[in-house]
Design a protein around this motif. Structure first.
Motif: not given
Length: 405
Positions: A265, A269, A385, A399
């Motif tokens: 990520y 992002c 995110v 995540l």
């Protein structure tokens, strides 16, 4: 003889060129009748571009002003009639703020900009700062129309610079005028700083700025922009070292978890993310990518050996019947309904909302790391995110086991 119905027999099957060659009066008459299918009426609106019969304008405006009509038709009509000054009193009326559709509200703001209504400048700047590209483009189009009609200085004054959205507009106008916007890397709003770095094109100017930047974040934005331009990871690492390798510390986020989350990520992002994540993601050595098929075979074998009769793994997208993400689901268990085991594609991580104790023990004995409720609930601060319309920091469980439709 070809008709509107034969040129647009079904939604998604539109003969655009055929409609553009069709009689304009016939198209306009079709649009003004809400009894016709909305998708066919919208196609007719698009085909009317640049050739609206004057005697049909009042009827088309009536369709725009009818809140009961379909939003897609109203929006298309506002794009079709950008120069009709008679629309302006209705567009600027306080009642327009009560429009239930955000799409119609955005189209109304754009129309006000196209018609030169400077009182819309602030709201258009807000729209132009939206994270959704479609809405951002609408806001920018309205502002650009105001600038074309009234001049840059007048619209800059209307927007002001007290809000981040206003400062973003100032950055965009300064850049358009050929001015250097490197100083905006120090803006306290990360979305504004992100915009500024995205516009910069001179690596040497960025290298010089590193020594004069007033804040640590501004230095990081400069390093990030420099890497975007040069791709020189060694240089970025050297800058990161000189700054003391700053990073966002998150209690409970150990190096193993941090590494896979950063790799997945940190490079892409959302704009409001802390630049420490972005630069750390560039500088960090990526973790070893797991063999996903081998992981799933090992998990299935471990659950089978524990007598839990696992079903074949399915991707999270298949499990939800749409979308995709970063994990597989294995249904397993001795109970009637069994339980869902999640196996992450990012590493050796597994978890469940309501696991049987034997499942956790079996997977841990096979080398998996179980993400319990306490660990999974840790929020990874500063790393924004996208997740179902939100652009905020997420917790570890989301995540590792991420799904998006």
């Amino acid at each position: 003889m070809r008709t509107i119905e034969t040129l647009a027999p079904q939604a998604g099957q539109i003969d655009t060129e055929g409609l553009r060659a069709f009689d304009a009066d016939g198209l306009a008459g079709y649009v003004t009748d809400p009894a016709h299918p909305w998708w066919r009426r919208r196609a007719c609106v698009v085909a009317l571009a640049g050739r609206v019969p004057e005697h049909r304008v009042a009827g088309l405006i009536a369709r725009v002003q009818d809140p009961r009509d379909v939003d897609e038709v109203r929006i298309a009509l506002l794009d079709l009639l950008p120069d009709r000054a008679e629309l302006l009193p209705w567009l600027g009326h306080e009642d327009r703020r009560q429009e239930s559709s955000y799409g119609v509200s955005a189209a109304i703001l754009k129309a006000r900009g196209l018609l030169g209504d400077r009182s819309a400048a602030g709201e258009l700047a807000t729209l132009a700062a939206e994270p959704w590209p479609r809405l951002r483009a609408i806001g920018e189009a309205g502002l650009d129309a105001l600038v074309a009609r009234h001049g840059t200085d007048a619209v800059l004054a209307d927007v002001g610079d007290a809000r981040p959205e206003g400062r973003a507009f100032h950055v965009r106008m300064r850049h358009r005028a050929g001015q250097d916007v490197t100083d905006a890397l120090a803006d306290p709003d990360r979305a504004v700083a992100y915009l500024a770095q995205s516009l910069l094109t001179d690596p040497d100017r960025l290298r010089g700025y590193l020594g004069e930047a007033p804040t640590a974040e501004a230095k990081l934005w400069a390093a990030y922009a420099l890497h975007r331009l040069t791709g020189d990871t060694a240089e970025t690492r050297a800058i990161h070292d000189s700054l003391g390798r700053p990073r966002v510390e998150v209690d409970g986020l150990d190096d193993e978890l941090r590494g896979v989350i950063l790799q997945e990520y940190g490079h892409d992002c959302e704009e409001q993310s802390d630049p420490r994540w972005r630069v750390e993601a560039i500088c960090a050595e990526p973790p070893v990518e797991p063999d996903e098929d081998e992981q799933l075979r090992r998990a299935t074998a471990a659950l089978t050996a524990a007598g839990l009769t696992p079903q074949p793994p399915v991707s999270c997208g298949e499990d939800h019947r749409q979308g995709g993400g970063t994990y597989h689901v294995i249904r397993s268990g001795k109970s009637k309904d069994g339980s869902e085991i999640f196996v992450s594609a990012l590493g050796r991580f597994a978890g469940s909302y309501a696991p049987e104790p034997a499942a956790r023990a079996a997977l841990e004995s096979a080398g998996f790391r179980w993400i319990d409720r306490a660990t999974g609930a840790i929020r990874v601060t500063g790393l924004c995110v996208y997740y179902f319309g939100s652009r905020e920091p997420l917790d570890i469980a989301t995540l590792l086991f991420y799904w998006q439709d």
